[in-house]
Design an enzyme around this catalytic site. Structure first.
Site, PDB file in Angstrom:
ATOM      1  N   HIS A 175      27.720  25.148  71.347  1.00 59.24           N
ATOM      2  CA  HIS A 175      27.153  24.316  70.281  1.00 59.24           C
ATOM      3  C   HIS A 175      27.494  22.827  70.429  1.00 59.24           C
ATOM      4  CE1 HIS A 175      25.714  27.954  68.645  1.00 59.24           C
ATOM      5  NE2 HIS A 175      26.736  28.287  67.889  1.00 59.24           N
ATOM      6  N   HIS A 183      22.382  26.388  61.897  1.00 61.60           N
ATOM      7  CA  HIS A 183      23.294  27.530  61.928  1.00 61.60           C
ATOM      8  C   HIS A 183      23.599  28.072  60.530  1.00 61.60           C
ATOM      9  CE1 HIS A 183      26.512  29.986  63.646  1.00 61.60           C
ATOM     10  NE2 HIS A 183      26.136  29.592  64.843  1.00 61.60           N
ATOM     11  N   GLU A 243      18.886  31.707  64.804  1.00 62.87           N
ATOM     12  CA  GLU A 243      18.820  30.333  65.305  1.00 62.87           C
ATOM     13  C   GLU A 243      17.651  30.195  66.274  1.00 62.87           C
ATOM     14  OE1 GLU A 243      23.022  29.636  66.758  1.00 62.87           O
ATOM     15  OE2 GLU A 243      23.140  31.591  65.841  1.00 62.87           O
TER      16      GLU A 243
HETATM   17  C1  BGC Z   1      26.988  32.197  68.720  1.00 61.94           C
HETATM   18  C2  BGC Z   1      28.250  33.004  68.534  1.00 61.94           C
HETATM   19  C3  BGC Z   1      29.307  32.126  67.952  1.00 61.94           C
HETATM   20  C4  BGC Z   1      28.804  31.571  66.646  1.00 61.94           C
HETATM   21  C5  BGC Z   1      29.768  30.584  66.076  1.00 61.94           C
HETATM   22  C6  BGC Z   1      26.561  31.720  67.378  1.00 61.94           C
HETATM   23  O1  BGC Z   1      25.419  30.958  67.507  1.00 61.94           O
HETATM   24  O2  BGC Z   1      25.990  32.927  69.345  1.00 61.94           O
HETATM   25  O3  BGC Z   1      28.691  33.543  69.758  1.00 61.94           O
HETATM   26  O4  BGC Z   1      30.516  32.770  67.761  1.00 61.94           O
HETATM   27  O5  BGC Z   1      27.580  30.918  66.831  1.00 61.94           O
HETATM   28  O6  BGC Z   1      30.168  30.909  64.830  1.00 61.94           O
END
Ligand code: BGC
Length: 383
Positions: free
Chosen positions: A137, A211, A349
């Protein structure tokens, strides 16, 4: 559906039902007005963080200038009763201390990049690594941890916010100055639309997403394993133990990953399939059958049978990361004071595929000077 929804809400208002959010905000009838700003808190360096309240078409949301975070999103159930369906925190301090990206805007790159490395036009880049040996991210200080400039608007029957953030050349290791504009719109039908735009002054990679953790029965109300999910995807991208795609586009048929017909999220989540074990549940990118489209097209539906609330997602993106909240571990206390445990919320997402900068066969995430990155995702609610 539009008429239905308005009637339900008008009915609740007429009956004098004060719709009460879990957080305790009481309001009687749906309205529309200029987004209202209040001070939410201050960062350690004194920077003010504001909270913006928006309402239209029976949907109510609260957005923070920090991370563009959707702190709450309230919608009615089939009887017109409102609740906040998005996981979050009560205070800024909790968001800053440790948030699993609750409600946040994600950039510059949604999901993982293998070892935080990629090569573009012959130059190798090393990104900030923040998930074992990988970048997740955007890196350690992604767009979820930045204070965005917020500009409210009302336009025709829409209300919304423009959010601006400029990421300097080299930030978190990414090349190019990236000027980002994200627009949150609440439409007269109560849809939440997200338009992402970005430009750069050097070739770079971009993959922006949101998210929000959904729980259509209400945040803090327990597990989402009864929620029924449909994803219009015949393939997904399997991962290795570090959740990096192997490059394969595997068929979902006859696997726990088949959500082509509505299926409770929990039905196959305990199947001993190697991919489910790697993700500790679902944490994968679905390859949407429609592919990249000029306009947002329907790709997924989530429904909570208990409240009747539904969420429909349309996007022009080619992928959807479905994350079933596997790493929520009972250590975080949410907005309404209840503890979040594994599977108490799920993320949908919309995105390009994870690790695309290292996967030549995946749709490209390269953005070059003179071009504008543009994607749109629309969330429609019903009951
Ligand atoms: C990911 C997870 C990650 C989470 C973070 C998601 O988009 O795919 O692997 O732990 O985001 O909280």
């Amino acid at each position: 559906m539009e008429l239905n929804r308005r009637t339900v809400i008008a009915g609740a208002a007429a009956a004098g039902v004060a719709a009460t959010a879990l957080g305790g905000t009481a309001y009687a009838a749906p309205g529309r007005g200029r987004p209202a700003r209040t001070l939410f808190g201050r960062l350690a360096d004194g920077t003010k963080v504001h909270s913006w309240a928006l309402e239209n078409g029976g949907t109510r949301m609260e957005v923070l200038s920090y991370g563009g975070i959707v702190r709450s999103l309230e919608i009615p159930d089939r009887r017109g009763r409102y609740t906040n369906v998005s996981l979050g925190f009560g205070t800024l301090e909790e968001y800053v201390a440790s948030s699993p990206y609750f409600g946040a805007l994600i950039g510059r790159y949604g999901n993982r990049i293998d070892k935080g490395r990629f090569t573009l036009d012959g130059t190798a880049y090393q990104l900030s690594v923040n998930d074992g040996e990988n970048t997740l991210h955007g890196g350690a200080q992604g767009f979820d941890k930045r204070v965005w400039d917020v500009e409210p608007f009302t336009r025709g029957s829409d209300v919304g916010l423009h959010l601006y953030y400029t990421s300097v050349d080299g930030e978190m290791g990414y090349p190019g100055t990236l000027r980002t504009k994200v627009t949150y719109t609440l439409t007269r039908d109560g849809d939440w639309r997200v338009d992402y735009e970005a430009t750069t002054d050097r070739a770079t990679v971009v993959n922006l997403t949101s998210h929000v953790y959904w729980n259509l029965a209400g945040e803090g109300s327990g597990s989402i394993h009864d929620h029924e999910l449909t994803v219009d995807a015949s393939r997904y991208t399997p991962v290795d133990a570090g959740l990096i795609p192997t490059g394969e586009l595997a068929r979902v048929a006859a696997t726990p990953f088949d959500f082509r017909r509505a299926k409770p999220v929990g039905r196959d989540i305990r199947t001993a399939h190697q991919q489910v074990l790697y993700g500790q549940g679902f944490d994968h990118n679905w390859v949407l059958d429609k592919g990249i489209t000029a306009r947002p097209e329907h790709v997924a539906t989530l429904r909570d049978p208990s409240s009747g609330r539904t969420l429909r997602i349309a996007t022009n993106e080619p992928g959807l990361q479905f994350y079933s909240g596997n790493f929520l571990d009972g250590t975080l206390v949410g907005t309404s004071g209840r503890v979040y445990r594994q599977g108490d919320g799920l993320c949908l997402e919309t995105q390009h595929f994870p690790d695309s900068p290292n996967q030549p066969s995946f749709p490209s995430t390269v953005l070059r000077p003179g071009r504008t990155y543009r994607t749109t995702t629309v969330h429609s609610f019903g009951a």
